[in-house]
Design a protein around this motif. Structure first.
Motif, PDB file in Angstrom:
ATOM      1  N   UNK B  47       0.847  -1.191   0.000  1.00 33.31           N
ATOM      2  CA  UNK B  47       0.000   0.000   0.000  1.00 33.31           C
ATOM      3  C   UNK B  47       0.883   1.242   0.000  1.00 33.31           C
ATOM      4  N   UNK B  48       0.523   2.218  -0.820  1.00 38.57           N
ATOM      5  CA  UNK B  48       1.228   3.503  -0.814  1.00 38.57           C
ATOM      6  C   UNK B  48       0.170   4.606  -0.775  1.00 38.57           C
ATOM      7  N   UNK B  49       0.589   5.782  -0.370  1.00 37.01           N
ATOM      8  CA  UNK B  49      -0.290   6.947  -0.457  1.00 37.01           C
ATOM      9  C   UNK B  49      -0.630   7.154  -1.934  1.00 37.01           C
ATOM     10  N   UNK B  50      -1.906   7.387  -2.240  1.00 30.34           N
ATOM     11  CA  UNK B  50      -2.325   7.522  -3.641  1.00 30.34           C
ATOM     12  C   UNK B  50      -1.576   8.645  -4.347  1.00 30.34           C
ATOM     13  N   UNK B  51      -1.371   9.766  -3.652  1.00 32.22           N
ATOM     14  CA  UNK B  51      -0.716  10.893  -4.325  1.00 32.22           C
ATOM     15  C   UNK B  51       0.719  10.517  -4.718  1.00 32.22           C
ATOM     16  N   UNK B  52       1.330   9.623  -3.951  1.00 31.88           N
ATOM     17  CA  UNK B  52       2.691   9.174  -4.273  1.00 31.88           C
ATOM     18  C   UNK B  52       2.649   8.164  -5.419  1.00 31.88           C
ATOM     19  N   UNK B  53       1.801   7.172  -5.260  1.00 32.37           N
ATOM     20  CA  UNK B  53       1.748   6.098  -6.256  1.00 32.37           C
ATOM     21  C   UNK B  53       1.271   6.612  -7.610  1.00 32.37           C
ATOM     22  N   UNK B  81       5.937  -2.870  -9.797  1.00 31.21           N
ATOM     23  CA  UNK B  81       7.020  -2.729  -8.816  1.00 31.21           C
ATOM     24  C   UNK B  81       7.955  -1.585  -9.187  1.00 31.21           C
ATOM     25  N   UNK B  82       7.667  -0.920 -10.306  1.00 26.47           N
ATOM     26  CA  UNK B  82       8.553   0.134 -10.790  1.00 26.47           C
ATOM     27  C   UNK B  82       8.306   1.446 -10.074  1.00 26.47           C
ATOM     28  N   UNK B  83       7.039   1.807  -9.909  1.00 28.63           N
ATOM     29  CA  UNK B  83       6.724   3.060  -9.216  1.00 28.63           C
ATOM     30  C   UNK B  83       7.205   2.995  -7.758  1.00 28.63           C
TER      31      UNK B  83
END
Lengths: 449, 449
Positions: B47-53, B81-83
């Motif tokens: 899981x990542x913050x949407x604004x980051x991902x 897996x790149x982002x």
């Protein structure tokens, strides 16, 4: 270009490469240990239909669950590995053989309040043995024995597996006339280590109407130094209690047979475990020098793994290591063995010629010998190249220039001792292998206690 | 009790134990291969913050993303897996050494339309090399060489890595006056294998106003059997094209030096890759006997891994295996080697005495010898116990009765041949080890092509 500040969510562990290597080494040891005991590895989805994952409903965990919809589907991220196991076994029962022994090491999700050392995404490393209808009590001793083996292989020494039996507790509650409040009393007992006996007594008497004398009698018994001896006085007074005492005796006896030394386990009548579904033996594991951490590995016996999915009776016993939290504690308390190699490569080849073929050939031979080898081909100053190996902790650097190629050799430098030798590939392989072997004798955890 | 029908979400692969063992063996080989080439393993959050991902925003993937809120936080599951790598490198750049070589094998999520062989949760197995400011072109040849090594170690034979260079394509587009539509033309070219040259020509001429002659000239060139020869005629006409041709020549030259046989790679000018961020070499990998599957491993060179997060220029080259889909295809097309052991244990001990101590001791010695051993302690009929070993494919069953114990031996049955010998533990270990070794010589994939 408009930029976004990169960040990792709070409560999510993201490790630097050398820490990741340490973490992965621990996972590998757990995997190997579990496999040596005949467990099969599973890997279930991280997402399940909410109605399936939350079939049991309610409970404290529900608030913490990551739940969302995609299209029309109500989805949830798994919050443990037990519910997915229950679903898996219920769904695939016809294709499994029982007893079904599985391990799973995977991430689970709980939206806990963010605080130091608490994680929202964390690894659990679970083993469970599931029977079809019946399951022998021997399994209840083997499970903690496997954990003993796993922890000692990791290098942990000062830990103790604490064992109790729910039938003993429920039997005692019944005997003391607390049957009506058994669940509440159990959950209150579970808080003993956290809040102490006085507060527990307060809750028992004030909230659940337990007579002060009865409460004190119970707490004295649970806190006794010689629980098996103390329980002996209660034999023959209540059937469930008798059964519990007998099971506890059996498990303790087998624990020794399974090779767990006496100082690494103890019967502790205060171990209750919050979860309702345990019905027999329960476990917690304490780090003796860090009681404040709480249990690093817990579990127990249950009679019905999958009653929410199937009529099939599936008794089992399982235990779970909270791996991310354990790793965090080990790092913080300086238990991680920093002498073990964490470099991405064992050898770094620095080609000194335009033609890379000799370097590529050398790399190929080294890799076939199991030596993790990187070719360094960037156009940098010599000092920067050496600095790269140095910073990463790569133990051997190999220079390959015209002279060495002409001789059929390479200049191999041991970065730890500084010794540089011009060697044939065969000689280099022996030297590097010996060096690596010498550096990998330790355990990932160094428990100096 | 109210029950919920257990199910696994559609588009989520959940394997039975023997299939899981096959899958895990493939993962293990990839992990080992990547490590042998000096890549460090990473494990970033799912899981990542949407604004980051989603910093890059837009694109076809955005609709497929699993996005949700928890509390006030807008979250997304990673879709590749790149982002996350870009975020990781931008965030931790100061603590990393460049070139940074990492592999990651992990699950990613895309809410694609459910259909056979399409997965919403699937593994990618990625390697990337990231430079700081610069990155030598040798890496662009080493990356496919590692994939060649990985696939052949898995046992795949009939595959071909197809190589192109974005600069060649963009140079050609410019030379043909198609610069204004370069992106559109690139994405249309990318569909060549799927929809064929006629439809591609139609789109180019009708949608993007490409002159029919120009379109035909381009498609003829891209489709040629001898691309390097055909490109030679275009040398000296456009700087970017020249640079692309030169890079392609260099990569092809090094590919041979890195040991990739000529029949396992080919320059294919129709390889475009949909993603915008590739700037140089691009790869696809075809299973020669199953072109319908599309590319099983793709990637390329990019100039700016993390421009959405940092001003630091981070060029890199990477490649990704779509592991879940590959496994699905391998199973469906009967490529999986069913002769390799998938049992959870190598030996099953059946104690025939009340006292389990001799069986436990034997199990301990076998495990120390690396033999995965299960003690069978359930109270079942003899036939059922043997049936258990048989159904699971456990290769050795060991009977331990009074007689054997008195002799200091055990009755060891080879379940494949049926041969039962009364042996000392040392003899049994040698026999079992030899038997296991003989059964693990094959590769996980059997490519009969």
């Amino acid at each position: 270009m408009a930029q976004i500040k990169p960040r990792t969510l709070s409560g999510f562990m993201e490790l630097l490469p050398h820490r990741q290597a340490q973490f992965d080494r621990m996972v590998e040891i757990l995997r190997r240990t579990y496999s040596l005991y005949g467990f099969t590895g599973l890997d279930t989805p991280l997402i399940e239909a909410s109605e399936v994952l939350l079939a049991k409903g309610g409970g404290e965990t529900e608030k913490q669950i990551y739940r969302f919809t995609k299209g029309d589907t109500d989805l949830s991220l798994r919050f443990d590995l037990t519910v997915p196991l229950a679903k898996y076994v219920a769904l695939h029962a016809g294709e499994l053989s029982f007893p079904f022994r599985r391990f799973q090491i995977g991430k689970v999700y709980r939206g806990e309040r963010a605080q130091r050392g608490r994680f929202r995404e964390f690894y659990q490393a679970d083993i469970d043995v599931i029977g079809d209808g019946k399951l022998d009590i021997v399994n209840e001793a083997e499970i903690p024995a496997i954990i003993y083996k796993a922890f000692t292989t990791l290098g942990l020494r000062r830990f103790q597996i604490r064992v109790n039996n729910r039938k003993v507790l429920n039997g005692l509650f019944a005997l003391l006339g607390l049957e009506a409040h058994a669940g509440d009393v159990m959950r209150t007992i579970d808080k003993l280590e956290k809040i102490g006996p006085d507060k527990v007594l307060g809750i028992l008497t004030e909230d659940f109407g337990v007579a002060p004398d009865t409460g004190r009698q119970l707490l004295d018994l649970l806190g006794t130094e010689n629980p098996m001896e103390a329980l002996a006085a209660y034999k023959g007074k209540h059937e469930l209690l008798d059964q519990g005492i007998s099971e506890l005796e059996t498990v303790v006896g087998y624990l020794s047979a399974f090779g767990v030394p006496a100082d690494h386990f103890k019967v502790d009548l205060t171990i209750a475990r919050g979860l309702d579904y345990y019905t027999g033996t329960v476990y917690e594991t304490a780090m003796l020098d860090h009681p404040e951490i709480g249990s690093i590995c817990s579990g127990g016996r249950y009679d019905n793994l999958a009653e929410y999915y199937t009529n099939k009776q599936l008794p089992g016993v399982g235990i779970s290591i909270g791996l991310t939290r354990l790793f965090y504690v080990l790092e913080e308390q300086k238990y991680l063995n920093e002498d073990l190699l964490t470099a991405p490569a064992d050898a770094l080849i620095l080609p000194m010629t335009e033609d890379l073929s000799p370097a590529v050939s050398l790399a190929t031979v080294l890799r076939e010998a199991g030596i993790r080898t990187q070719l360094y081909t960037e156009n940098k100053k010599f000092k920067q190249k050496i600095g790269y190996a140095d910073k990463l902790g790569i133990p051997y650097v190999i220079f390959l220039g015209e002279d060495e190629i002409a001789q059929g050799k390479a200049a191999v430098k041991d970065m730890t001792t500084g010794e540089q030798l011009t060697q044939t590939t065969a000689e280099a392989i022996v030297r590097i292998r010996d060096g690596l072997a010498a550096r990998s004798t330790g355990t990932p955890i160094q428990d100096r206690g």
